[in-house]
Design a protein around this motif. Structure first.
Motif, PDB file in Angstrom:
ATOM      1  N   TYR A  76       0.881  -1.106   0.044  1.00  0.00           N
ATOM      2  CA  TYR A  76       0.168  -0.089  -0.067  1.00  0.00           C
ATOM      3  C   TYR A  76       0.750   1.262   0.011  1.00  0.00           C
ATOM      4  N   ILE A  77       0.229   2.279  -0.444  1.00  0.00           N
ATOM      5  CA  ILE A  77       1.038   3.596  -0.344  1.00  0.00           C
ATOM      6  C   ILE A  77      -0.066   4.663  -0.033  1.00  0.00           C
ATOM      7  N   ALA A  78       0.417   5.869   0.446  1.00  0.00           N
ATOM      8  CA  ALA A  78      -0.578   7.017   0.628  1.00  0.00           C
ATOM      9  C   ALA A  78      -0.949   7.761  -0.634  1.00  0.00           C
ATOM     10  N   THR A  79      -2.267   8.139  -0.831  1.00  0.00           N
ATOM     11  CA  THR A  79      -2.441   8.727  -1.945  1.00  0.00           C
ATOM     12  C   THR A  79      -2.305  10.103  -1.764  1.00  0.00           C
ATOM     13  N   ALA A  80      -2.417  11.175  -2.804  1.00  0.00           N
ATOM     14  CA  ALA A  80      -2.249  12.844  -2.335  1.00  0.00           C
ATOM     15  C   ALA A  80      -3.183  13.047  -1.293  1.00  0.00           C
ATOM     16  N   ALA A  81      -4.456  12.569  -1.148  1.00  0.00           N
ATOM     17  CA  ALA A  81      -5.442  13.134  -0.337  1.00  0.00           C
ATOM     18  C   ALA A  81      -4.950  12.338   1.073  1.00  0.00           C
ATOM     19  N   GLY A  82      -4.242  11.272   1.121  1.00  0.00           N
ATOM     20  CA  GLY A  82      -3.966  10.911   2.262  1.00  0.00           C
ATOM     21  C   GLY A  82      -2.845  11.646   2.930  1.00  0.00           C
ATOM     22  N   ARG A  83      -1.770  12.068   2.182  1.00  0.00           N
ATOM     23  CA  ARG A  83      -0.751  12.875   2.328  1.00  0.00           C
ATOM     24  C   ARG A  83      -1.317  14.409   2.868  1.00  0.00           C
ATOM     25  N   GLU A  84      -2.176  14.983   2.324  1.00  0.00           N
ATOM     26  CA  GLU A  84      -3.027  16.045   2.853  1.00  0.00           C
ATOM     27  C   GLU A  84      -3.441  16.097   4.123  1.00  0.00           C
ATOM     28  N   LEU A  85      -4.461  14.888   4.238  1.00  0.00           N
ATOM     29  CA  LEU A  85      -4.708  14.638   5.416  1.00  0.00           C
ATOM     30  C   LEU A  85      -3.891  14.547   6.728  1.00  0.00           C
ATOM     31  N   LEU A  86      -2.795  13.724   6.472  1.00  0.00           N
ATOM     32  CA  LEU A  86      -1.848  13.386   7.544  1.00  0.00           C
ATOM     33  C   LEU A  86      -1.210  14.888   7.819  1.00  0.00           C
ATOM     34  N   LYS A  87      -0.830  15.632   6.865  1.00  0.00           N
ATOM     35  CA  LYS A  87      -0.248  16.940   6.988  1.00  0.00           C
ATOM     36  C   LYS A  87      -1.110  17.807   7.884  1.00  0.00           C
ATOM     37  N   SER A  88      -2.388  17.886   7.619  1.00  0.00           N
ATOM     38  CA  SER A  88      -3.598  18.366   8.451  1.00  0.00           C
ATOM     39  C   SER A  88      -3.394  17.994   9.797  1.00  0.00           C
ATOM     40  N   ASP A  89      -3.364  16.824   9.920  1.00  0.00           N
ATOM     41  CA  ASP A  89      -3.480  16.118  11.349  1.00  0.00           C
ATOM     42  C   ASP A  89      -2.119  16.303  12.198  1.00  0.00           C
ATOM     43  N   VAL A  90      -1.173  16.536  11.427  1.00  0.00           N
ATOM     44  CA  VAL A  90       0.095  16.871  12.446  1.00  0.00           C
ATOM     45  C   VAL A  90       0.070  18.330  12.939  1.00  0.00           C
ATOM     46  N   GLU A  91      -0.548  19.111  11.916  1.00  0.00           N
ATOM     47  CA  GLU A  91      -0.869  20.458  12.299  1.00  0.00           C
ATOM     48  C   GLU A  91      -1.968  20.695  13.484  1.00  0.00           C
ATOM     49  N   ARG A  92      -2.737  19.727  13.441  1.00  0.00           N
ATOM     50  CA  ARG A  92      -3.962  19.703  14.439  1.00  0.00           C
ATOM     51  C   ARG A  92      -3.209  19.213  15.877  1.00  0.00           C
ATOM     52  N   ARG A  93      -2.483  18.026  15.631  1.00  0.00           N
ATOM     53  CA  ARG A  93      -2.015  17.596  16.783  1.00  0.00           C
ATOM     54  C   ARG A  93      -0.765  18.554  17.472  1.00  0.00           C
ATOM     55  N   ARG A  94      -0.106  19.580  16.690  1.00  0.00           N
ATOM     56  CA  ARG A  94       0.717  20.373  17.078  1.00  0.00           C
ATOM     57  C   ARG A  94       0.002  21.675  17.932  1.00  0.00           C
ATOM     58  N   ARG A  95      -1.256  21.739  17.386  1.00  0.00           N
ATOM     59  CA  ARG A  95      -2.168  22.861  18.195  1.00  0.00           C
ATOM     60  C   ARG A  95      -2.499  22.160  19.492  1.00  0.00           C
ATOM     61  N   MET A  96      -2.728  20.964  19.548  1.00  0.00           N
ATOM     62  CA  MET A  96      -3.241  20.330  20.713  1.00  0.00           C
ATOM     63  C   MET A  96      -2.023  20.310  21.593  1.00  0.00           C
ATOM     64  N   ILE A  97      -0.801  20.095  21.409  1.00  0.00           N
ATOM     65  CA  ILE A  97       0.227  20.010  22.379  1.00  0.00           C
ATOM     66  C   ILE A  97       0.607  21.394  22.809  1.00  0.00           C
TER      67      ILE A  97
END
Length: 114
Positions: A76-97
């Motif tokens: 398996y490999i991440a799609t462009a949509a998957g990479r974008e969601l991952l990037k967005s989720d990293v930012e969300r987690r940074r805000r949480m921290i």
């Protein structure tokens, strides 16, 4: 929020986060589990049942796809949509921290008294 609704809401559970992160390059199931365990020094492990249940959800959401020429093992490999969601989720987690650190700092006196 129920765990099943996390992807629908555009958020990743810890399991889907690590799986998607590991799929920034093509990997098969066992290698996904090994990679995550190595990255986290064994602090986070995913068993086969959770792995393949989550992979099915990520495939359905079109966040990952079967890699080309994957041979005998499904890769398996991440799609462009998957990479974008991952990037967005990293930012969300940074805000949480950041929020947690701010609150912790504000309440430091109260915390130290306990």
């Amino acid at each position: 929020m129920a765990r099943n609704d996390a992807l629908d809401a555009g958020e990743l559970t810890d399991t889907s986060f690590y799986i998607l992160l590991s799929l920034l390059e093509a990997r098969h199931g066992y290698l996904i589990m090994q990679t995550i365990e190595e990255w986290t020094d064994g602090e986070f492990t995913i068993g086969p049942a959770s792995l393949y249940t989550t992979i099915k959800k990520l495939l359905k959401a079109e966040l990952i796809e079967l890699a080309e020429g994957s041979g005998k093992k499904k890769t398996y490999i991440a799609t462009a949509a998957g990479r974008e969601l991952l990037k967005s989720d990293v930012e969300r987690r940074r805000r949480m921290i950041r929020h947690a650190e701010e609150v912790w700092q504000e309440k430091e006196d109260v915390i130290n008294e306990a």
